[in-house]
Design a protein around this motif. Structure first.
Motif, short mmCIF file in Angstrom:
data_model
loop_
_atom_site.label_atom_id
_atom_site.label_comp_id
_atom_site.label_asym_id
_atom_site.label_seq_id
_atom_site.Cartn_x
_atom_site.Cartn_y
_atom_site.Cartn_z
N LEU A 6 38.46 4.25 18.14
CA LEU A 6 39.75 3.63 17.83
C LEU A 6 40.74 4.73 17.51
O LEU A 6 40.49 5.56 16.62
CB LEU A 6 39.61 2.67 16.65
N VAL A 7 41.86 4.76 18.24
CA VAL A 7 42.86 5.80 18.06
C VAL A 7 44.20 5.16 17.70
O VAL A 7 44.91 4.67 18.56
CB VAL A 7 43.02 6.65 19.35
N PRO A 8 44.55 5.14 16.40
CA PRO A 8 45.88 4.67 16.03
C PRO A 8 46.92 5.63 16.62
O PRO A 8 46.79 6.85 16.50
CB PRO A 8 45.88 4.73 14.50
N PHE A 9 47.95 5.07 17.26
CA PHE A 9 48.89 5.92 17.99
C PHE A 9 50.31 5.43 17.79
O PHE A 9 50.61 4.26 18.04
CB PHE A 9 48.54 5.93 19.48
N LEU A 33 38.09 4.20 24.72
CA LEU A 33 39.14 4.34 23.73
C LEU A 33 39.89 3.03 23.55
O LEU A 33 40.18 2.34 24.53
CB LEU A 33 40.15 5.41 24.15
N ILE A 34 40.20 2.73 22.32
CA ILE A 34 41.15 1.66 22.01
C ILE A 34 42.34 2.34 21.37
O ILE A 34 42.22 2.94 20.30
CB ILE A 34 40.55 0.60 21.07
N THR A 83 41.88 0.83 26.37
CA THR A 83 42.60 -0.43 26.19
C THR A 83 43.75 -0.14 25.24
O THR A 83 43.59 0.58 24.25
CB THR A 83 41.68 -1.49 25.55
N LEU A 84 44.91 -0.74 25.53
CA LEU A 84 46.06 -0.62 24.65
C LEU A 84 46.18 -1.90 23.83
O LEU A 84 46.11 -2.99 24.39
CB LEU A 84 47.35 -0.42 25.47
N ALA A 99 39.35 -1.93 13.61
CA ALA A 99 38.06 -1.23 13.69
C ALA A 99 36.91 -2.23 13.55
O ALA A 99 35.93 -2.16 14.30
CB ALA A 99 37.97 -0.16 12.61
N SER A 100 37.05 -3.15 12.64
CA SER A 100 36.02 -4.17 12.45
C SER A 100 35.97 -5.14 13.63
O SER A 100 34.89 -5.43 14.16
CB SER A 100 36.29 -4.94 11.15
N ASP A 101 37.13 -5.65 14.04
CA ASP A 101 37.20 -6.63 15.12
C ASP A 101 36.66 -6.08 16.44
O ASP A 101 36.07 -6.81 17.23
CB ASP A 101 38.64 -7.11 15.34
N SER A 102 36.89 -4.81 16.70
CA SER A 102 36.50 -4.21 17.98
C SER A 102 35.15 -3.50 17.91
O SER A 102 34.73 -2.90 18.89
CB SER A 102 37.58 -3.24 18.45
N ASP A 103 34.50 -3.54 16.75
CA ASP A 103 33.22 -2.85 16.56
C ASP A 103 33.32 -1.37 16.89
O ASP A 103 32.43 -0.79 17.52
CB ASP A 103 32.10 -3.50 17.38
N ALA A 104 34.42 -0.76 16.46
CA ALA A 104 34.62 0.67 16.71
C ALA A 104 33.54 1.48 16.00
O ALA A 104 33.10 1.14 14.90
CB ALA A 104 36.00 1.10 16.21
N ASP A 105 33.12 2.54 16.67
CA ASP A 105 32.11 3.43 16.11
C ASP A 105 32.74 4.53 15.28
O ASP A 105 32.09 5.10 14.39
CB ASP A 105 31.28 4.05 17.23
#
Length: 141
Positions: A6-9, A33-34, A83-84, A99-105
């Motif tokens: 997960l990349v906050p941008f 990447l999200i 994904t954007l 992060a929780s919703d997308s099951d980010a590692d």
């Protein structure tokens, strides 16, 4: 199974460096990447005194699109799966929810964004995420 980064941008120089790092990581290990853009919810009673809901939505959509356009400049020739996503709310809370919703590692983020409040070493959003997450965070200076 590939990892999800997960990349906050927000198109700030710090978030651009974090995205570059995430792209390099994804190229090496096949991670997905999200790219998350968080917009404050300006649809409040006081703001609506001066702007319509459509104007507010248009402003937020334009701001997110500008960030996504910048992100896609880094991603266009990378052959990385991404994904954007645009969400509204308080940035550190929204990042943790995504992060929780997308099951980010892992969360990969810069030290500072384009916000007004800046910490001595880390930005307030980075600090808030670090203090509250249960998954690894990579802070890219």
């Amino acid at each position: 199974m590939n990892k999800i980064l997960l990349v906050p941008f927000d198109a700030s120089p710090s978030s651009e460096r974090a995205l570059r790092y995430a792209v390099d990581t994804a190229k090496e290990d096949g991670s997905k990447l999200i790219i998350l853009n968080v917009q404050f919810d300006y649809n409040t009673r006081n703001v609506r005194r001066f702007a319509t809901q459509d104007q507010i939505k248009s402003y937020l959509d334009d701001a997110a699109r500008e960030s996504f356009d910048r992100a896609e400049e880094f991603l266009k020739d990378s052959d990385v799966d991404y994904t954007l996503r645009k969400r509204m709310g308080i940035p550190d809370q929204v990042i943790l929810e995504e992060a929780s919703d997308s099951d980010a590692d892992i969360i990969v983020m810069g030290t500072r964004g384009v916000g007004r409040v800046k910490g001595a070493i880390l930005g307030s959003v980075s600090y808030g995420v670090l203090q509250s997450t249960t998954i690894p965070v990579t802070i890219v200076p």
